[in-house]
Motif scaffolding. Structure first.
Motif, PDB file in Angstrom:
ATOM      1  N   PHE A 198       0.845  -1.183   0.000  1.00 16.13           N
ATOM      2  CA  PHE A 198       0.000   0.000   0.000  1.00 16.13           C
ATOM      3  C   PHE A 198       0.884   1.238   0.000  1.00 16.13           C
ATOM      4  N   THR A 199       0.640   2.131  -0.932  1.00 14.63           N
ATOM      5  CA  THR A 199       1.471   3.330  -1.022  1.00 14.63           C
ATOM      6  C   THR A 199       0.833   4.471  -0.237  1.00 14.63           C
ATOM      7  N   ASP A 200       1.668   5.455   0.088  1.00 17.25           N
ATOM      8  CA  ASP A 200       1.210   6.663   0.793  1.00 17.25           C
ATOM      9  C   ASP A 200       0.316   6.329   1.972  1.00 17.25           C
ATOM     10  N   THR A 201       0.765   5.424   2.777  1.00 20.36           N
ATOM     11  CA  THR A 201      -0.087   4.898   3.836  1.00 20.36           C
ATOM     12  C   THR A 201       0.483   5.247   5.209  1.00 20.36           C
ATOM     13  N   ASP A 202      -0.433   5.464   6.143  1.00 21.10           N
ATOM     14  CA  ASP A 202      -0.063   5.789   7.520  1.00 21.10           C
ATOM     15  C   ASP A 202      -0.325   4.576   8.421  1.00 21.10           C
ATOM     16  N   LEU A 203       0.382   4.555   9.507  1.00 21.62           N
ATOM     17  CA  LEU A 203       0.194   3.468  10.469  1.00 21.62           C
ATOM     18  C   LEU A 203       0.248   4.071  11.867  1.00 21.62           C
ATOM     19  N   LEU A 204      -0.781   3.800  12.642  1.00 21.27           N
ATOM     20  CA  LEU A 204      -0.848   4.338  14.012  1.00 21.27           C
ATOM     21  C   LEU A 204      -0.690   3.196  15.002  1.00 21.27           C
ATOM     22  N   MET A 205       0.224   3.374  15.938  1.00 25.57           N
ATOM     23  CA  MET A 205       0.357   2.372  16.996  1.00 25.57           C
ATOM     24  C   MET A 205       0.218   3.049  18.352  1.00 25.57           C
ATOM     25  N   ARG A 206      -0.394   2.311  19.260  1.00 21.06           N
ATOM     26  CA  ARG A 206      -0.605   2.844  20.605  1.00 21.06           C
ATOM     27  C   ARG A 206      -0.713   1.678  21.581  1.00 21.06           C
ATOM     28  N   ASP A 207      -0.117   1.881  22.748  1.00 21.06           N
ATOM     29  CA  ASP A 207      -0.168   0.857  23.797  1.00 21.06           C
ATOM     30  C   ASP A 207       0.312  -0.503  23.291  1.00 21.06           C
ATOM     31  N   GLY A 208       1.289  -0.448  22.397  1.00 22.84           N
ATOM     32  CA  GLY A 208       1.930  -1.686  21.969  1.00 22.84           C
ATOM     33  C   GLY A 208       1.248  -2.403  20.828  1.00 22.84           C
ATOM     34  N   ARG A 209       0.130  -1.855  20.391  1.00 24.58           N
ATOM     35  CA  ARG A 209      -0.601  -2.535  19.309  1.00 24.58           C
ATOM     36  C   ARG A 209      -0.791  -1.602  18.117  1.00 24.58           C
ATOM     37  N   ILE A 210      -1.010  -2.203  16.974  1.00 17.55           N
ATOM     38  CA  ILE A 210      -1.379  -1.420  15.804  1.00 17.55           C
ATOM     39  C   ILE A 210      -2.854  -1.099  15.929  1.00 17.55           C
ATOM     40  N   VAL A 211      -3.192   0.192  15.821  1.00 17.95           N
ATOM     41  CA  VAL A 211      -4.605   0.530  15.944  1.00 17.95           C
ATOM     42  C   VAL A 211      -5.233   0.879  14.610  1.00 17.95           C
ATOM     43  N   GLN A 212      -4.469   1.331  13.669  1.00 15.02           N
ATOM     44  CA  GLN A 212      -5.081   1.796  12.432  1.00 15.02           C
ATOM     45  C   GLN A 212      -4.029   1.831  11.333  1.00 15.02           C
ATOM     46  N   ILE A 213      -4.449   1.437  10.141  1.00 16.46           N
ATOM     47  CA  ILE A 213      -3.603   1.568   8.958  1.00 16.46           C
ATOM     48  C   ILE A 213      -4.480   2.139   7.855  1.00 16.46           C
ATOM     49  N   GLY A 214      -4.012   3.166   7.200  1.00 22.44           N
ATOM     50  CA  GLY A 214      -4.813   3.748   6.134  1.00 22.44           C
ATOM     51  C   GLY A 214      -4.209   5.046   5.662  1.00 22.44           C
ATOM     52  N   GLN A 215      -4.937   5.731   4.817  1.00 18.69           N
ATOM     53  CA  GLN A 215      -4.403   6.976   4.290  1.00 18.69           C
ATOM     54  C   GLN A 215      -4.927   8.154   5.084  1.00 18.69           C
ATOM     55  N   ASN A 216      -4.075   9.151   5.249  1.00 19.18           N
ATOM     56  CA  ASN A 216      -4.443  10.404   5.911  1.00 19.18           C
ATOM     57  C   ASN A 216      -5.045  10.184   7.297  1.00 19.18           C
ATOM     58  N   LEU A 217      -4.429   9.380   8.086  1.00 20.32           N
ATOM     59  CA  LEU A 217      -4.929   9.155   9.450  1.00 20.32           C
ATOM     60  C   LEU A 217      -4.673  10.404  10.281  1.00 20.32           C
ATOM     61  N   SER A 218      -5.558  10.654  11.240  1.00 19.96           N
ATOM     62  CA  SER A 218      -5.304  11.783  12.140  1.00 19.96           C
ATOM     63  C   SER A 218      -4.527  11.288  13.339  1.00 19.96           C
ATOM     64  N   ALA A 219      -3.655  12.148  13.782  1.00 19.36           N
ATOM     65  CA  ALA A 219      -2.835  11.798  14.936  1.00 19.36           C
ATOM     66  C   ALA A 219      -3.683  11.838  16.200  1.00 19.36           C
ATOM     67  N   VAL A 220      -3.363  10.965  17.139  1.00 18.67           N
ATOM     68  CA  VAL A 220      -4.009  11.033  18.450  1.00 18.67           C
ATOM     69  C   VAL A 220      -3.174  11.964  19.322  1.00 18.67           C
ATOM     70  N   ALA A 221      -3.721  12.361  20.449  1.00 23.64           N
ATOM     71  CA  ALA A 221      -3.011  13.272  21.343  1.00 23.64           C
ATOM     72  C   ALA A 221      -1.677  12.664  21.765  1.00 23.64           C
ATOM     73  N   ASP A 222      -0.674  13.483  21.843  1.00 23.04           N
ATOM     74  CA  ASP A 222       0.658  13.094  22.306  1.00 23.04           C
ATOM     75  C   ASP A 222       1.365  12.111  21.370  1.00 23.04           C
ATOM     76  N   ALA A 223       0.835  11.948  20.179  1.00 28.12           N
ATOM     77  CA  ALA A 223       1.481  10.984  19.285  1.00 28.12           C
ATOM     78  C   ALA A 223       2.790  11.546  18.742  1.00 28.12           C
ATOM     79  N   THR A 224       3.775  10.670  18.665  1.00 26.67           N
ATOM     80  CA  THR A 224       4.997  11.002  17.945  1.00 26.67           C
ATOM     81  C   THR A 224       4.713  10.778  16.470  1.00 26.67           C
ATOM     82  N   ILE A 225       5.029  11.777  15.663  1.00 22.87           N
ATOM     83  CA  ILE A 225       4.757  11.644  14.235  1.00 22.87           C
ATOM     84  C   ILE A 225       6.067  11.417  13.499  1.00 22.87           C
ATOM     85  N   VAL A 226       6.098  10.380  12.693  1.00 24.20           N
ATOM     86  CA  VAL A 226       7.296  10.048  11.924  1.00 24.20           C
ATOM     87  C   VAL A 226       6.949  10.146  10.446  1.00 24.20           C
ATOM     88  N   ASP A 227       7.656  11.011   9.739  1.00 28.69           N
ATOM     89  CA  ASP A 227       7.416  11.122   8.299  1.00 28.69           C
ATOM     90  C   ASP A 227       8.246  10.052   7.586  1.00 28.69           C
TER      91      ASP A 227
END
Lengths: 416, 461
Positions: free
Chosen positions: B63-92
């Motif tokens: 999947f191209t141009d895709t975001d991945l969000l992880m929290r509390d040790g688990r993957i919570v979401q994979i998709g395009q243009n995900l919104s960051a959760v509070a206090d998230a570290t963002i990695v480009d």
């Protein structure tokens, strides 16, 4: 009459090849010379040698033309250390000429007398773009590992192009193990052996005999002890390398190449001053031996930056008869760890040729050099790339092997 | 991919509850812990959003141009243009690739650690052909410097096996490469089944034949397997009969039989070192005679010759990309072994068996992929990553936990500097359970106590 007929037949085999002219056109030509990389470059091959390299060459009439279509065109790779041709299968109790056992000879062991160009590993290796290799015994009973040879990968009866090209000298942990289990014994024994060799045959004829060497080994060692041959010294630790540099200072006539050198980065400046080349393994980064405790992935990059001549070879202890083809992957990993691409590619082509004293005819695409030329379907240091054409001394090599025969027999895509 | 979002939200809600208990994997009181059980605890992590990556999900997708969000040790979401959760570290991760952490199903790190000297050679209890009673985890040296190198190569899970000198080498263990772990229990993958290592072929018959004891031949090997499983079946019967009746004394504990019974009961996964296709076929016959399953054949150099049979039996093959010729049973190795197995619909795995090879299994997969294409097979990058992702996870019985990138899975994630099927790709960042455990170029003292204070190392690497 029969002899004459045989002679005519032999000439017939050679003559067409000798007259052959080939033009490789429009490649990304990696020359390994001051000319650098020539985009849309051409390489003209006449009689097995490079006749010209340039941007726009004209094909002589009758020349075979190979369109490179912008692909990489490079010198063939030179596997700087292997046991190719010394066995068909290295384990399983199968015959293995790489391993020299017993006390009968060590320095006198001569792999040129054992090399078999027909082993299946030769075809497997050359179809990956390796056109030349240095071969040596895997080990002997002493610190003298025997005499290595330089071979072409064409599989022909005249594959060996330099016999007795170097003498393997184990001067690290392995050498110590074989010499009283201690470096403290190893160096005095080395010095005594060199004296035995230099005083051959006198002290043997007189009945005095050698201090440490038998007559056969003394005879074999003599030219190397007199500076007429190259010592391939296996060592890894910075402390050992410093000892070798000091020894070289006291014995300036002796010629050394280091094989191993995992900790060479620590003595890079001293090595650069002494101009002792290092054949190193860019994957060596584990403290698997005490002599390699500070092995690190950017060893090649650091040595190159300091001006040390380098070549790439599997680390001592991992040299084998079957995977010499992986030198290009090793070079790619050196790039991943900081070595410039040109230097990495040179380290698997020109570097070994220079280190073994054949850099005047191999390892470059330059007029007069042997036409070992490879055309690739991608960047040759990329693991996914492979040759589409391999020439050795101007002769096109088959890109097939026992492995491709097995592949074709079992290919689910249906090619048979 | 976008459809993951809803499921991901639910998963993240459930998981964040877990994190309020301190992020510990196991909440059980230490005193209640079963002997030898895992004490693994994920490192503390912050929510992390990786953006704009090319994602190879380990299950076959790219999947191209895709975001991945992880929290509390688990993957919570994979998709395009995900919104960051509070206090998230963002990695480009623009221009970079994201994959699941690599799983190596065949490693001897810890049991054959570096430095390799007589005293550290702990991988083969080569004292009799059946040592099913030994556990590799009891030889693992957590300070093996090889673990740190493996993590730098993108490894987040590895299976440590005993060696192949014996018909039954003992139990293998699935570990997390926890750097700085003081005990092997801190490294044990929670809930992962143990394995039994068995070995076909030259090794056992050479080791024992050389001592003029059985097995000395291939037929001796097979007799050894069959006799042992026959005894294990009987042991199992007596244990179960006692459990059901409750009468009399239970059978004496027999550690060797417990392991074999575990295989017969399906609790212990069988990892069988077997190069030759005909020997694998015989092994399958034995599995039918005694009714057990084989998880994977390892070093399966000739799997391409029986790929249809392996597909039918549902047995994985753990393979090198191109090793061959170092013994007669490896003589028919070809570079297309992995893709030919894959193409037959069988489970193909790239494994290392090497402290060097484990650092760049991505390159081994790359070679196999390139050769597949040259042989006329149409295999995508995404499919090729199943050899490092879903398939090894399956062979180890942890496919619901790791090996693929999907909401709810452990956040074992690698960010590669570029296409990981390149010689030049390096792991820029490695996350294990959402925690950053490796960052390229970060200078820090070595984790292994062995390497600490060796003055030349302190300069960093």
């Amino acid at each position: 009459m029969r002899i004459l007929a045989a002679l005519a037949f032999a000439l017939a085999l050679v003559a067409p090849a000798a007259a052959q002219t080939t033009l490789i056109r429009d490649g990304r030509v990696v020359t390994n010379t001051g000319a650098g990389v020539i985009e849309n470059g051409d390489v003209l091959i006449v009689n097995g040698r490079i006749a010209a390299v340039g941007a726009t060459l004209t094909a002589p009439s009758g020349a075979r033309v190979i369109e490179a279509q912008g692909r990489y065109v490079t010198p063939g790779a030179f596997a700087a250390m292997s046991e190719l041709g010394l066995n068909e299968i290295s384990g399983s109790g199968a015959p293995d000429d790489a391993s020299v056992e017993g006390e009968l000879v060590s320095a006198a062991a001569d792999v040129a007398r054992a090399f078999n160009p027909a082993v299946s590993a030769v075809a497997v290796t050359r179809m990956e773009g390796v056109t030349r290799a240095a071969i040596a015994p895997s080990g002997t009973a002493t610190m003298f590992g025997g005499r290595g040879a330089l071979v072409a990968m064409d599989g022909g009866p005249d594959s060996i192009f330099r016999e007795r090209a170097f003498m393997v000298l184990e001067l690290g942990e392995t050498g110590a193990e074989r010499t009283g289990s201690s470096r403290a014994a190893m160096w005095p024994v080395l010095e005594a052996a060199l004296r035995d060799a230099r005083e051959y045959p006198g002290r043997y004829r007189s009945g005095q005999g050698g201090a440490v060497l038998n007559e056969l080994d003394a005879q074999a060692l003599q030219p190397f002890a007199n500076g007429q041959g190259l010592f391939l010294v296996r060592m890894e630790s910075a402390a050992d390398i410093r000892r070798l540099i000091r020894f070289k200072r006291d014995n300036p006539q002796l010629r050394f190449v280091i094989h191993g050198g995992a900790e060479a980065w620590q003595v890079a400046d001293e090595l650069a001053r002494s101009q002792i080349p290092v054949l190193l393994d860019p994957l060596s980064n584990l403290p698997d031996r005490f002599e390699r405790l500070s092995a690190r992935l950017d060893n090649a990059a650091l040595l190159h930056r300091a001006g040390v001549p380098i070549g790439i070879a599997p680390a001592p202890g991992t040299v084998d008869a079957h995977q010499a083809r992986l030198v290009l992957q090793l070079a790619g990993n050196a790039v991943a760890n900081g070595l410039p691409w040109d230097a990495a590619f040179a380290a698997v082509t020109r570097g070994p040729a220079d280190a073994f004293g054949v850099g005047d005819r191999l390892g470059r695409l330059e007029r007069g050099y042997a036409a070992d030329v490879v055309i690739w379907d991608g960047d040759p240091l990329e693991v996914m790339a492979a040759p589409t054409t391999v020439l050795i001394a101007g002769q096109e090599q088959p890109l097939s092997s026992r492995q491709t025969r097995l592949r074709d027999r079992y290919n689910p895509a249906g090619r048979r | 991919m976008r459809t993951f979002a809803i499921a991901a939200l639910a998963a993240s809600a459930a998981l964040s509850a877990c994190s309020t208990t301190g992020g510990r994997e196991e909440e059980a009181d230490a005193s209640d812990r079963a002997p030898y059980a895992s004490t693994y605890a994920p490192r503390a992590s912050t929510p992390t959003l990786i953006q704009n990556a090319t994602v190879l999900d380990g299950a076959g997708g790219e999947f191209t141009d895709t975001d991945l969000l992880m929290r509390d040790g688990r993957i919570v979401q994979i998709g395009q243009n995900l919104s960051a959760v509070a206090d998230a570290t963002i990695v480009d991760a623009s221009g970079r690739f994201v994959t699941p952490g690599i799983i190596d199903v065949h490693s001897h790190l810890g049991v054959y650690p570096t430095p390799g000297i007589d005293a550290t050679s702990d991988g083969n209890e080569a004292t009799q052909p059946n040592t099913a009673e030994v556990w590799a985890e009891h030889s693992v040296w957590p300070q093996d410097p090889g673990f740190e190198r493996a993590v730098a190569g993108g490894i987040t899970t590895l299976h440590i096996l005993p060696g192949s000198a014996n018909l039954f080498g003992g139990r293998g263990v699935t570990l997390r490469p926890v750097l700085g772990a003081r005990t092997v229990e801190e490294m044990k993958f929670p809930g992962a089944p143990q394995s039994l290592k068995m070995a076909c072929g030259e090794n056992p018959s050479r080791v024992y034949g050389g001592r003029t004891s059985s097995p000395a031949t291939g037929m001796g090997n097979v007799a050894g397997y069959r006799q042992a499983f026959a005894e294990a079946a009987e042991y199992n019967r007596r244990v179960q009969a006692h459990a059901e009746s409750g009468e009399g004394d239970p059978p004496d504990r027999n550690l060797e039989m417990e392991t074999l019974a575990g295989v017969l009961n399906g609790d212990i996964l069988l990892q069988w070192h077997c190069y030759r296709s005909d020997e694998m076929a015989t092994a399958i016959e034995i599995s039918h005679e005694f009714d057990f399953e084989i998880a994977a054949f390892h070093h399966a150099v000739e799997s391409y010759k029986i790929a249809d049979l392996l597909a039918r039996e549902g047995i994985c093959s753990a393979m090198w990309a191109d090793w061959w010729g170092f013994k007669i049973e490896a003589y028919d190795g070809i570079r297309e072994n992995i893709p030919f197995v894959h193409a037959a619909g069988a489970c193909a795995i790239v494994h290392s068996d090497s402290g060097v090879g484990i650092q760049r299994l991505n390159q081994e997969a790359a070679k196999a992929l390139a050769d597949a294409r040259r042989a006329g097979l149409n295999i995508s990058r995404g499919e090729a990553w199943t050899w490092l992702g879903r398939n090894p996870a399956r062979a180890l019985g942890i496919e619901d936990e790791t090996g693929t990138l999907a909401p709810g899975m452990r956040a074992d994630v690698v960010i590669w500097s570029r296409d990981p099927f390149s010689s030049y790709a390096v792991a820029d960042a490695v996350y294990m359970d959402g925690a950053l455990v490796h960052e390229r170029g970060r200078r820090q003292p070595p984790y292994s106590d062995f390497e600490l204070g060796q003055s030349y190392r302190e300069g960093g690497q």
